[in-house]
Design a protein around this motif. Structure first.
Motif, PDB file in Angstrom:
ATOM      1  N   VAL A  95       0.845  -1.205   0.000  1.00 27.99           N
ATOM      2  CA  VAL A  95       0.000   0.000   0.000  1.00 27.99           C
ATOM      3  C   VAL A  95       0.883   1.260   0.000  1.00 27.99           C
ATOM      4  O   VAL A  95       2.041   1.205   0.438  1.00 27.99           O
ATOM      5  CB  VAL A  95      -0.945   0.032   1.234  1.00 27.99           C
ATOM      6  N   PRO A  96       0.332   2.377  -0.479  1.00 28.80           N
ATOM      7  CA  PRO A  96       1.110   3.622  -0.428  1.00 28.80           C
ATOM      8  C   PRO A  96       1.549   3.902   1.010  1.00 28.80           C
ATOM      9  O   PRO A  96       0.759   3.735   1.933  1.00 28.80           O
ATOM     10  CB  PRO A  96       0.116   4.680  -0.915  1.00 28.80           C
ATOM     11  N   VAL A  98       3.872   2.214   2.658  1.00 25.72           N
ATOM     12  CA  VAL A  98       4.480   1.045   3.313  1.00 25.72           C
ATOM     13  C   VAL A  98       6.018   1.132   3.276  1.00 25.72           C
ATOM     14  O   VAL A  98       6.711   0.519   4.082  1.00 25.72           O
ATOM     15  CB  VAL A  98       3.966  -0.273   2.671  1.00 25.72           C
ATOM     16  N   LYS A 100       7.815   1.366  -0.055  1.00 23.42           N
ATOM     17  CA  LYS A 100       8.320   0.703  -1.270  1.00 23.42           C
ATOM     18  C   LYS A 100       9.574   1.387  -1.816  1.00 23.42           C
ATOM     19  O   LYS A 100      10.574   0.745  -2.086  1.00 23.42           O
ATOM     20  CB  LYS A 100       7.237   0.677  -2.370  1.00 23.42           C
ATOM     21  N   SER A 101       9.491   2.706  -1.972  1.00 26.14           N
ATOM     22  CA  SER A 101      10.650   3.356  -2.604  1.00 26.14           C
ATOM     23  C   SER A 101      11.843   3.361  -1.661  1.00 26.14           C
ATOM     24  O   SER A 101      12.980   3.172  -2.104  1.00 26.14           O
ATOM     25  CB  SER A 101      10.302   4.761  -3.077  1.00 26.14           C
ATOM     26  N   THR A 102      11.588   3.519  -0.365  1.00 22.82           N
ATOM     27  CA  THR A 102      12.691   3.469   0.601  1.00 22.82           C
ATOM     28  C   THR A 102      13.322   2.073   0.575  1.00 22.82           C
ATOM     29  O   THR A 102      14.546   1.920   0.598  1.00 22.82           O
ATOM     30  CB  THR A 102      12.166   3.787   2.025  1.00 22.82           C
ATOM     31  N   LYS A 138       4.931  10.255  -4.202  1.00 24.25           N
ATOM     32  CA  LYS A 138       5.243   9.944  -2.822  1.00 24.25           C
ATOM     33  C   LYS A 138       6.632   9.385  -2.623  1.00 24.25           C
ATOM     34  O   LYS A 138       7.075   9.231  -1.501  1.00 24.25           O
ATOM     35  CB  LYS A 138       4.229   8.911  -2.309  1.00 24.25           C
ATOM     36  N   THR A 139       7.275   9.030  -3.709  1.00 22.60           N
ATOM     37  CA  THR A 139       8.500   8.264  -3.494  1.00 22.60           C
ATOM     38  C   THR A 139       9.740   9.016  -3.945  1.00 22.60           C
ATOM     39  O   THR A 139       9.713   9.835  -4.831  1.00 22.60           O
ATOM     40  CB  THR A 139       8.427   6.933  -4.258  1.00 22.60           C
ATOM     41  N   ASN A 233       7.779  -4.276   6.782  1.00 32.79           N
ATOM     42  CA  ASN A 233       8.749  -3.175   6.810  1.00 32.79           C
ATOM     43  C   ASN A 233       8.549  -2.317   8.068  1.00 32.79           C
ATOM     44  O   ASN A 233       7.581  -2.486   8.797  1.00 32.79           O
ATOM     45  CB  ASN A 233       8.580  -2.335   5.529  1.00 32.79           C
ATOM     46  N   LYS A 234       9.452  -1.412   8.280  1.00 38.49           N
ATOM     47  CA  LYS A 234       9.436  -0.466   9.418  1.00 38.49           C
ATOM     48  C   LYS A 234       9.602  -1.187  10.755  1.00 38.49           C
ATOM     49  O   LYS A 234       9.066  -0.761  11.778  1.00 38.49           O
ATOM     50  CB  LYS A 234       8.169   0.399   9.415  1.00 38.49           C
ATOM     51  N   ASP A 236      11.567  -1.165  13.155  1.00 33.65           N
ATOM     52  CA  ASP A 236      12.633  -0.419  13.821  1.00 33.65           C
ATOM     53  C   ASP A 236      12.037   0.339  15.001  1.00 33.65           C
ATOM     54  O   ASP A 236      10.813   0.444  15.128  1.00 33.65           O
ATOM     55  CB  ASP A 236      13.344   0.535  12.830  1.00 33.65           C
ATOM     56  N   ALA A 273      13.639  -0.648   6.055  1.00 31.33           N
ATOM     57  CA  ALA A 273      14.297   0.014   4.921  1.00 31.33           C
ATOM     58  C   ALA A 273      15.042   1.244   5.416  1.00 31.33           C
ATOM     59  O   ALA A 273      16.004   1.683   4.800  1.00 31.33           O
ATOM     60  CB  ALA A 273      13.247   0.399   3.882  1.00 31.33           C
ATOM     61  N   ARG A 274      14.596   1.786   6.562  1.00 34.29           N
ATOM     62  CA  ARG A 274      15.242   2.994   7.079  1.00 34.29           C
ATOM     63  C   ARG A 274      16.576   2.665   7.739  1.00 34.29           C
ATOM     64  O   ARG A 274      17.584   3.301   7.448  1.00 34.29           O
ATOM     65  CB  ARG A 274      14.322   3.709   8.064  1.00 34.29           C
TER      66      ARG A 274
HETATM   67  P1  GDP Z   1       5.824   4.111  -0.583  1.00 33.40           P
HETATM   68  O1  GDP Z   1       4.655   5.010  -0.733  1.00 33.40           O
HETATM   69  O2  GDP Z   1       5.387   2.711  -0.306  1.00 33.40           O
HETATM   70  O3  GDP Z   1       6.820   4.190  -1.690  1.00 33.40           O
HETATM   71  O4  GDP Z   1       6.575   4.552   0.769  1.00 33.40           O
HETATM   72  P2  GDP Z   1       7.850   5.492   0.993  1.00 33.40           P
HETATM   73  O5  GDP Z   1       9.105   4.752   0.675  1.00 33.40           O
HETATM   74  O6  GDP Z   1       7.633   6.785   0.309  1.00 33.40           O
HETATM   75  O7  GDP Z   1       7.806   5.661   2.563  1.00 33.40           O
HETATM   76  C1  GDP Z   1       6.728   6.276   3.231  1.00 33.40           C
HETATM   77  C2  GDP Z   1       7.220   6.838   4.540  1.00 33.40           C
HETATM   78  O8  GDP Z   1       7.657   5.784   5.391  1.00 33.40           O
HETATM   79  C3  GDP Z   1       8.417   7.775   4.372  1.00 33.40           C
HETATM   80  O9  GDP Z   1       8.281   8.828   5.295  1.00 33.40           O
HETATM   81  C4  GDP Z   1       9.601   6.895   4.731  1.00 33.40           C
HETATM   82  O10 GDP Z   1      10.684   7.631   5.278  1.00 33.40           O
HETATM   83  C5  GDP Z   1       8.998   5.992   5.805  1.00 33.40           C
HETATM   84  N1  GDP Z   1       9.675   4.703   5.855  1.00 33.40           N
HETATM   85  C6  GDP Z   1       9.992   3.892   4.817  1.00 33.40           C
HETATM   86  N2  GDP Z   1      10.609   2.786   5.262  1.00 33.40           N
HETATM   87  C7  GDP Z   1      10.707   2.895   6.596  1.00 33.40           C
HETATM   88  C8  GDP Z   1      11.257   2.055   7.641  1.00 33.40           C
HETATM   89  O11 GDP Z   1      11.785   0.982   7.410  1.00 33.40           O
HETATM   90  N3  GDP Z   1      11.136   2.512   8.925  1.00 33.40           N
HETATM   91  C9  GDP Z   1      10.529   3.693   9.224  1.00 33.40           C
HETATM   92  N4  GDP Z   1      10.478   4.030  10.517  1.00 33.40           N
HETATM   93  N5  GDP Z   1      10.019   4.503   8.285  1.00 33.40           N
HETATM   94  C10 GDP Z   1      10.099   4.110   6.991  1.00 33.40           C
END
Ligand code: GDP
Length: 364
Positions: A95-96, A98, A100-102, A138-139, A233-234, A236, A273-274
């Motif tokens: 989902v947006p 989550v 993905k790009s990170t 968003k990414t 993901n996340k 942490d 991913a962070r």
């Molecule tokens: P996408 O919409 O699925 O591509 O998600 P993004 O990569 O843009 O991430 C959405 C938000 O989640 C951003 O603020 C990222 O910094 C944060 N984020 C992504 N991965 C992680 C993670 O592993 N841990 C944490 N705490 N935040 C994360």
């Protein structure tokens, strides 16, 4: 190319590489980006040398809906096909928000550090409706977008999902011929695009979040069933424990699904991913899957099935577009629409009249 924005969108080609438009509606713009169409061999030679500018131009031709680009695009694809065998294709959805790009940035940096060459393509159904796409807005993949071993291409934004999916698949072929040995195809977990991505990859990874309760975060059961692996993901900070609980929950849920035809039981992992935690483990899972399915023959079967699907899809598209673009048929459709609207004839009769007319016109 433009770099006006403070932060570049993730799904834009990195700096220094010419970025042809992926939007094909605007004839003039398109012609500006590909000033003079060269013979297919010109692009193919460039692609095989790893020339990114020619790769980008060739992808623009593949994405183009202009009839004068069609022939050269098909020749480029045919000439690249024999050179596109040795890659791993990975689909990533979620989902947006989550991550993905990170995640792709983290995995991409991990892979390029190990000598892989990575191409990131996207299927973003939202970009067909508006200029503002879910993925694009968003990414960001700031490090990867300037990494010389990575090539990031935005989602083609014109046409139906089927059309966009075909263009993405063909673009992936060209990237493979250009020497990219890992292809990631990203899609937003909001609709049918997952099925399209699943049908063109070797491994389909679903990214999920913890702490969203038992409900599957808008991810339909069917999508979970398609996944060859899941990463929560996340995981942490305060979230580590919750992620672990979610991992066990999803792993149990997967046990209830019928066994996967790959012979591989999908795993659920946690990662961040962070903080980059467990990104290597996720890659090991993918490698393990690829190894096992190559051993048991499923890898080959999946690709062969995909090839047969591609053929069928292409026939469907060609027949349909032949029908709808025929000028006599177009006139007749307009006329017959009025008659069906008036209740003079049923829609089925109308369809039969049109099909018969097409058959008479073309001998098909
Ligand atoms: P996408 O919409 O699925 O591509 O998600 P993004 O990569 O843009 O991430 C959405 C938000 O989640 C951003 O603020 C990222 O910094 C944060 N984020 C992504 N991965 C992680 C993670 O592993 N841990 C944490 N705490 N935040 C994360």
């Amino acid at each position: 190319m433009e770099h006006k924005k403070e932060h570049k969108s993730a799904l834009h080609v990195q700096q220094g590489v010419e970025q042809p438009s992926s939007v094909n509606e605007d004839f003039l713009k398109q012609m500006k980006k590909v000033p003079k169409v060269q013979p297919a061999e010109y692009y193919v030679n460039g692609i095989l040398r790893g020339d990114r500018i020619l790769l980008s131009q060739a992808i623009t031709l593949v994405e183009s809906s202009l009839p004068q680009h069609h022939q050269v695009a098909q020749s480029i694809i045919a000439l690249c096909l024999p050179h596109s065998k040795n890659s791993i294709r990975i689909g990533i959805t979620g989902v947006p928000g989550v991550g993905k790009s990170t995640f792709i940035e983290a995995l991409g940096m991990h892979l390029t550090a190990r000598g892989h060459k990575l191409a990131v393509l996207a299927i973003d159904p939202s970009s067909q409706r508006s200029k503002g796409s879910i993925l694009g807005d968003k990414t960001r993949m700031e490090e990867l977008s300037v990494n010389p071993a990575a090539y990031i291409r935005p989602s083609p934004s014109a046409g139906s999902l089927g059309g966009v999916a075909r263009k993405t698949r063909e673009s992936a072929l060209l990237c493979e011929a250009a020497g990219f040995d890992v292809i990631i195809i990203e899609t937003v977990g909001v609709g049918q695009s997952e099925t399209a991505v699943h049908s063109m990859v070797d491994f389909f990874l679903l990214l999920m979040l913890s702490g969203a309760g038992d409900e599957l975060q808008g991810i339909k059961r069917g999508i979970m069933e398609m996944a060859d692996g899941i990463a929560i993901n996340k995981a942490d900070g305060d979230n580590v424990r919750r992620a672990e609980i979610a991992r066990m929950g999803y792993q149990n849920a997967l046990h209830l699904f019928p066994p996967a035809p790959s012979g591989y039981s999908p795993k659920v992992l946690v990662c961040s991913a962070r903080t980059l935690s467990n990104i290597d483990t996720v890659w090991e899972m993918i490698e393990e899957y690829i190894f096992q399915t190559r051993e048991n023959g499923y890898f080959e079967i999946r690709r062969k099935n995909q090839a047969s699907d591609i053929m069928r899809e292409f026939i469907d598209d060609t027949l349909k577009s032949g029908f709808y673009s025929h000028p006599t048929i177009q006139d007749k459709i307009r006329e017959i629409n009025i008659r069906t609207a008036n209740g003079e004839i049923s829609p089925y009769q109308a369809a039969q009249i049109l099909l018969k007319l097409y058959s008479d016109l073309t001998g098909k």
